[in-house]
Design a protein around this motif. Structure first.
Motif, PDB file in Angstrom:
ATOM      1  N   ASP A 125      48.440  48.894  27.168  1.00 49.36           N
ATOM      2  CA  ASP A 125      47.141  48.564  26.560  1.00 49.36           C
ATOM      3  C   ASP A 125      46.654  47.192  27.009  1.00 49.36           C
ATOM      4  O   ASP A 125      45.476  46.999  27.288  1.00 49.36           O
ATOM      5  CB  ASP A 125      47.231  48.609  25.035  1.00 49.36           C
ATOM      6  CG  ASP A 125      47.445  50.015  24.503  1.00 49.36           C
ATOM      7  OD1 ASP A 125      47.282  50.982  25.282  1.00 49.36           O
ATOM      8  OD2 ASP A 125      47.785  50.141  23.310  1.00 49.36           O
ATOM      9  N   TRP A 126      47.566  46.227  27.095  1.00 51.45           N
ATOM     10  CA  TRP A 126      47.199  44.879  27.535  1.00 51.45           C
ATOM     11  C   TRP A 126      46.679  44.909  28.966  1.00 51.45           C
ATOM     12  O   TRP A 126      45.681  44.277  29.295  1.00 51.45           O
ATOM     13  CB  TRP A 126      48.409  43.956  27.415  1.00 51.45           C
ATOM     14  CG  TRP A 126      48.154  42.577  27.912  1.00 51.45           C
ATOM     15  CD1 TRP A 126      47.468  41.593  27.278  1.00 51.45           C
ATOM     16  CD2 TRP A 126      48.559  42.043  29.166  1.00 51.45           C
ATOM     17  NE1 TRP A 126      47.439  40.471  28.063  1.00 51.45           N
ATOM     18  CE2 TRP A 126      48.092  40.712  29.231  1.00 51.45           C
ATOM     19  CE3 TRP A 126      49.265  42.543  30.247  1.00 51.45           C
ATOM     20  CZ2 TRP A 126      48.319  39.899  30.323  1.00 51.45           C
ATOM     21  CZ3 TRP A 126      49.491  41.717  31.328  1.00 51.45           C
ATOM     22  CH2 TRP A 126      49.018  40.420  31.355  1.00 51.45           C
ATOM     23  N   LYS A 127      47.357  45.697  29.812  1.00 48.80           N
ATOM     24  CA  LYS A 127      46.940  45.805  31.211  1.00 48.80           C
ATOM     25  C   LYS A 127      45.539  46.420  31.308  1.00 48.80           C
ATOM     26  O   LYS A 127      44.701  45.952  32.081  1.00 48.80           O
ATOM     27  CB  LYS A 127      47.937  46.657  31.988  1.00 48.80           C
ATOM     28  CG  LYS A 127      47.619  46.793  33.456  1.00 48.80           C
ATOM     29  CD  LYS A 127      48.634  47.667  34.168  1.00 48.80           C
ATOM     30  CE  LYS A 127      48.247  47.853  35.617  1.00 48.80           C
ATOM     31  NZ  LYS A 127      49.147  48.789  36.286  1.00 48.80           N
ATOM     32  N   GLN A 128      45.270  47.453  30.511  1.00 53.95           N
ATOM     33  CA  GLN A 128      43.947  48.081  30.531  1.00 53.95           C
ATOM     34  C   GLN A 128      42.871  47.119  30.057  1.00 53.95           C
ATOM     35  O   GLN A 128      41.790  47.047  30.635  1.00 53.95           O
ATOM     36  CB  GLN A 128      43.951  49.342  29.659  1.00 53.95           C
ATOM     37  CG  GLN A 128      44.751  50.480  30.245  1.00 53.95           C
ATOM     38  CD  GLN A 128      44.898  51.645  29.290  1.00 53.95           C
ATOM     39  OE1 GLN A 128      44.576  51.546  28.109  1.00 53.95           O
ATOM     40  NE2 GLN A 128      45.409  52.761  29.793  1.00 53.95           N
ATOM     41  N   ARG A 129      43.144  46.362  28.994  1.00 57.33           N
ATOM     42  CA  ARG A 129      42.169  45.380  28.501  1.00 57.33           C
ATOM     43  C   ARG A 129      41.917  44.298  29.546  1.00 57.33           C
ATOM     44  O   ARG A 129      40.790  43.856  29.746  1.00 57.33           O
ATOM     45  CB  ARG A 129      42.653  44.754  27.195  1.00 57.33           C
ATOM     46  CG  ARG A 129      42.491  45.650  25.994  1.00 57.33           C
ATOM     47  CD  ARG A 129      42.676  44.900  24.686  1.00 57.33           C
ATOM     48  NE  ARG A 129      43.924  44.179  24.601  1.00 57.33           N
ATOM     49  CZ  ARG A 129      45.054  44.669  24.111  1.00 57.33           C
ATOM     50  NH1 ARG A 129      45.098  45.907  23.672  1.00 57.33           N
ATOM     51  NH2 ARG A 129      46.145  43.939  24.063  1.00 57.33           N
ATOM     52  N   LYS A 130      42.981  43.871  30.221  1.00 55.76           N
ATOM     53  CA  LYS A 130      42.856  42.846  31.253  1.00 55.76           C
ATOM     54  C   LYS A 130      42.003  43.358  32.412  1.00 55.76           C
ATOM     55  O   LYS A 130      41.143  42.636  32.925  1.00 55.76           O
ATOM     56  CB  LYS A 130      44.239  42.442  31.753  1.00 55.76           C
ATOM     57  CG  LYS A 130      44.229  41.341  32.773  1.00 55.76           C
ATOM     58  CD  LYS A 130      45.637  40.997  33.214  1.00 55.76           C
ATOM     59  CE  LYS A 130      45.614  40.004  34.346  1.00 55.76           C
ATOM     60  NZ  LYS A 130      46.938  39.753  34.890  1.00 55.76           N
ATOM     61  N   GLU A 131      42.211  44.612  32.827  1.00 50.51           N
ATOM     62  CA  GLU A 131      41.425  45.193  33.921  1.00 50.51           C
ATOM     63  C   GLU A 131      39.956  45.309  33.533  1.00 50.51           C
ATOM     64  O   GLU A 131      39.069  45.022  34.331  1.00 50.51           O
ATOM     65  CB  GLU A 131      41.992  46.555  34.311  1.00 50.51           C
ATOM     66  CG  GLU A 131      43.307  46.462  35.048  1.00 50.51           C
ATOM     67  CD  GLU A 131      43.980  47.812  35.257  1.00 50.51           C
ATOM     68  OE1 GLU A 131      43.486  48.827  34.714  1.00 50.51           O
ATOM     69  OE2 GLU A 131      45.005  47.846  35.958  1.00 50.51           O
TER      70      GLU A 131
END
Length: 77
Positions: free
Chosen positions: A29-35
């Motif tokens: 989820d963190w990676k998706q928000r960062k992207e």
């Protein structure tokens, strides 16, 4: 590898298979928000660069007047 497990070890092993590791989900989820944020920031940066270039082009047509100096537009100076 081919060990026999006693009853206590079998019970413990069964409880581990039910347990879920939330860390992977949180990292995903963190990676998706960062992207998403990176994509949004890139779009905003492109928009700002375009606006700055447009303002620069618009300002080329204007006459340069010194700041703080009075300018008279009347025919009799």
């Amino acid at each position: 590898v081919n060990m026999e497990l006693n009853e206590e070890q079998q019970t413990r092993a069964a409880s581990f298979s039910i347990m879920c590791y939330e860390g992977n989900r949180l990292l995903r989820d963190w990676k998706q928000r960062k992207e998403k944020l990176t994509t949004k920031m890139a779009a905003t940066t492109k928009m700002l660069v375009k606006a700055t270039k447009q303002r620069t082009a618009d300002n080329r047509d204007r006459a340069d007047f010194p700041v703080g100096k009075r300018v008279s537009f009347s025919s009799t100076s």
